[in-house]
Write a protein that holds these residues in place. Sequence first.
Motif, PDB file in Angstrom:
ATOM      1  N   LYS A 272       0.854  -1.191   0.000  1.00 38.36           N
ATOM      2  CA  LYS A 272       0.000   0.000   0.000  1.00 38.36           C
ATOM      3  C   LYS A 272       0.888   1.239   0.000  1.00 38.36           C
ATOM      4  O   LYS A 272       1.678   1.467   0.912  1.00 38.36           O
ATOM      5  CB  LYS A 272      -0.899   0.014   1.226  1.00 38.36           C
ATOM      6  CG  LYS A 272      -1.910   1.163   1.239  1.00 38.36           C
ATOM      7  CD  LYS A 272      -2.821   1.074   2.452  1.00 38.36           C
ATOM      8  CE  LYS A 272      -3.845   2.193   2.451  1.00 38.36           C
ATOM      9  NZ  LYS A 272      -4.729   2.116   3.650  1.00 38.36           N
ATOM     10  N   ASP A 273       0.768   2.036  -1.056  1.00 38.17           N
ATOM     11  CA  ASP A 273       1.654   3.196  -1.169  1.00 38.17           C
ATOM     12  C   ASP A 273       1.067   4.415  -0.481  1.00 38.17           C
ATOM     13  O   ASP A 273       0.017   4.343   0.181  1.00 38.17           O
ATOM     14  CB  ASP A 273       2.029   3.441  -2.631  1.00 38.17           C
ATOM     15  CG  ASP A 273       0.924   4.088  -3.454  1.00 38.17           C
ATOM     16  OD1 ASP A 273      -0.172   4.384  -2.911  1.00 38.17           O
ATOM     17  OD2 ASP A 273       1.150   4.314  -4.666  1.00 38.17           O
ATOM     18  N   ASP A 274       1.729   5.566  -0.641  1.00 38.07           N
ATOM     19  CA  ASP A 274       1.330   6.765   0.086  1.00 38.07           C
ATOM     20  C   ASP A 274       0.225   7.556  -0.591  1.00 38.07           C
ATOM     21  O   ASP A 274      -0.185   8.612  -0.091  1.00 38.07           O
ATOM     22  CB  ASP A 274       2.554   7.643   0.352  1.00 38.07           C
ATOM     23  CG  ASP A 274       3.521   6.963   1.310  1.00 38.07           C
ATOM     24  OD1 ASP A 274       3.068   6.089   2.079  1.00 38.07           O
ATOM     25  OD2 ASP A 274       4.722   7.284   1.291  1.00 38.07           O
TER      26      ASP A 274
ATOM     27  N   LEU B   8       7.155  -3.736 -11.699  1.00 35.38           N
ATOM     28  CA  LEU B   8       6.896  -2.684 -10.715  1.00 35.38           C
ATOM     29  C   LEU B   8       7.524  -1.375 -11.179  1.00 35.38           C
ATOM     30  O   LEU B   8       8.660  -1.355 -11.653  1.00 35.38           O
ATOM     31  CB  LEU B   8       7.482  -3.053  -9.347  1.00 35.38           C
ATOM     32  CG  LEU B   8       7.337  -1.976  -8.253  1.00 35.38           C
ATOM     33  CD1 LEU B   8       5.877  -1.753  -7.907  1.00 35.38           C
ATOM     34  CD2 LEU B   8       8.132  -2.353  -7.005  1.00 35.38           C
ATOM     35  N   LEU B   9       6.779  -0.285 -11.046  1.00 33.73           N
ATOM     36  CA  LEU B   9       7.310   1.056 -11.224  1.00 33.73           C
ATOM     37  C   LEU B   9       7.214   1.753  -9.868  1.00 33.73           C
ATOM     38  O   LEU B   9       6.142   1.799  -9.269  1.00 33.73           O
ATOM     39  CB  LEU B   9       6.535   1.836 -12.281  1.00 33.73           C
ATOM     40  CG  LEU B   9       7.096   3.235 -12.608  1.00 33.73           C
ATOM     41  CD1 LEU B   9       6.906   3.563 -14.084  1.00 33.73           C
ATOM     42  CD2 LEU B   9       6.446   4.323 -11.759  1.00 33.73           C
TER      43      LEU B   9
ATOM     44  N   LEU C 146       1.273  -0.842 -17.737  1.00 29.40           N
ATOM     45  CA  LEU C 146       2.274  -1.883 -17.996  1.00 29.40           C
ATOM     46  C   LEU C 146       2.732  -2.632 -16.748  1.00 29.40           C
ATOM     47  O   LEU C 146       3.262  -3.738 -16.851  1.00 29.40           O
ATOM     48  CB  LEU C 146       3.486  -1.263 -18.694  1.00 29.40           C
ATOM     49  CG  LEU C 146       3.218  -0.735 -20.107  1.00 29.40           C
ATOM     50  CD1 LEU C 146       4.429   0.021 -20.634  1.00 29.40           C
ATOM     51  CD2 LEU C 146       2.864  -1.888 -21.048  1.00 29.40           C
ATOM     52  N   ALA C 147       2.559  -2.032 -15.569  1.00 28.50           N
ATOM     53  CA  ALA C 147       3.011  -2.682 -14.337  1.00 28.50           C
ATOM     54  C   ALA C 147       2.375  -1.984 -13.133  1.00 28.50           C
ATOM     55  O   ALA C 147       1.958  -0.825 -13.237  1.00 28.50           O
ATOM     56  CB  ALA C 147       4.531  -2.615 -14.225  1.00 28.50           C
ATOM     57  N   PRO C 148       2.313  -2.668 -11.984  1.00 26.59           N
ATOM     58  CA  PRO C 148       1.849  -2.007 -10.765  1.00 26.59           C
ATOM     59  C   PRO C 148       2.743  -0.803 -10.444  1.00 26.59           C
ATOM     60  O   PRO C 148       3.932  -0.793 -10.785  1.00 26.59           O
ATOM     61  CB  PRO C 148       1.995  -3.099  -9.692  1.00 26.59           C
ATOM     62  CG  PRO C 148       2.004  -4.379 -10.444  1.00 26.59           C
ATOM     63  CD  PRO C 148       2.655  -4.085 -11.767  1.00 26.59           C
ATOM     64  N   VAL C 149       2.166   0.200  -9.790  1.00 27.63           N
ATOM     65  CA  VAL C 149       2.883   1.435  -9.482  1.00 27.63           C
ATOM     66  C   VAL C 149       2.843   1.708  -7.985  1.00 27.63           C
ATOM     67  O   VAL C 149       1.794   1.562  -7.344  1.00 27.63           O
ATOM     68  CB  VAL C 149       2.265   2.630 -10.242  1.00 27.63           C
ATOM     69  CG1 VAL C 149       2.986   3.931  -9.871  1.00 27.63           C
ATOM     70  CG2 VAL C 149       2.322   2.398 -11.756  1.00 27.63           C
ATOM     71  N   VAL C 150       3.973   2.125  -7.444  1.00 20.09           N
ATOM     72  CA  VAL C 150       4.077   2.548  -6.048  1.00 20.09           C
ATOM     73  C   VAL C 150       4.631   3.967  -6.012  1.00 20.09           C
ATOM     74  O   VAL C 150       5.620   4.267  -6.685  1.00 20.09           O
ATOM     75  CB  VAL C 150       5.001   1.606  -5.249  1.00 20.09           C
ATOM     76  CG1 VAL C 150       5.426   2.252  -3.931  1.00 20.09           C
ATOM     77  CG2 VAL C 150       4.318   0.270  -4.979  1.00 20.09           C
ATOM     78  N   ALA C 151       3.989   4.844  -5.247  1.00 13.49           N
ATOM     79  CA  ALA C 151       4.474   6.213  -5.057  1.00 13.49           C
ATOM     80  C   ALA C 151       4.666   6.463  -3.567  1.00 13.49           C
ATOM     81  O   ALA C 151       3.748   6.242  -2.771  1.00 13.49           O
ATOM     82  CB  ALA C 151       3.486   7.226  -5.646  1.00 13.49           C
TER      83      ALA C 151
END
Length: 347
Positions: free
Chosen positions: A58-60, A139-140, A164-169
């Motif tokens: 779980k990202d921000d 993953l990005l 294209l891929a899951p993203v985490v920020a």
Amino acid sequence: MPEIRTAHPVGRRGLLAAGGALGLGAALAACGGGSGSGSAKSDASGGASGKTGPWSFKDDRGVVAKADSTPRNIVAFVGTAAALHDYGIEVKGVFGPTKKKDGSADVQAGDLDISKVTIIGNVYGEFNVEKYAALNPDLLATEQWQKGSLWYVPDKSKSQITKLAPVVALEASQTTIPKAIQRHEDLAGSLGADLKSKKVTDAKARFEKAAARLRAAAKARPEITVLIGSASQDLFYVSLAKMSADTSYFQQLGVRFVTPKVDSQGYFEDLSWENVGKYRADIIMMDNRSSALQPSALTSKPTWRQLPAVKAGQVIPRVTEPIYSYDKCAPILDDLAQAIEKAKKVH
């Protein structure tokens, strides 16, 4: 400085020109909680190995990234990649300021071996979607400077990229250095890093020692005032300390900063070079990124040369976009502590 355009009102000056630049953050709230799943076997050096099973984080932004197995083909904003590297997690590709014109590594690349990663984009607005897709990313990872945004992911190709891929920020502004480090550790741990390795625990001990040193220096020298600056050819930007993750933390530790009369956006005040002496400061911290003019490029400006802090040799770099690992943040605290300890009162 490079032009930066966003869909948000802060725009160019509030992001790159003034510092991502002079503080897009406020230390008002903690980052969002994180979670990673899956089991891991990690080596003693901090590297990762053997992680199996479904993965999630779980990202921000509050978004949960999911994959059937732990991501291995990781592409990341260069600063995020550099932090992951410090925990033993390597990436396949990077975007953001990575390579300088002379071919050497940008300051934001940290200890990354830039010859071993694919550079998807090197400046703001540059992101080669074809190169990205060719890496078969799973993953990005990037940072969030404004709510819901993906740092250095261009709006014009964002929809293509995020498919294209899951993203985490991870939060880079509305936080503090310790909280940001924790979130980068959370991500690294979910990817298989050994957070109890000697390398990691030693770095954390150095960070805690450096934080104590800075607190002590600020307490012992309350008369020393620090100005946070960033320079372009036409303007000098003075940041409000509480609006950025690094300087708000320094303020919590007791460092006394110049308080500029900020504009309506609330982050900084821009001054013409004729008025660069408006504020009196004993130490000037200057934006160290390649997007800003460095002190060596300002010697032709008489008003800069006449500043008391400049004449006293009390200008130090500001790591405006820190690499959020204990290893990279400890020296930042030590350097500021040393500057305060040795500073002469010049006004």
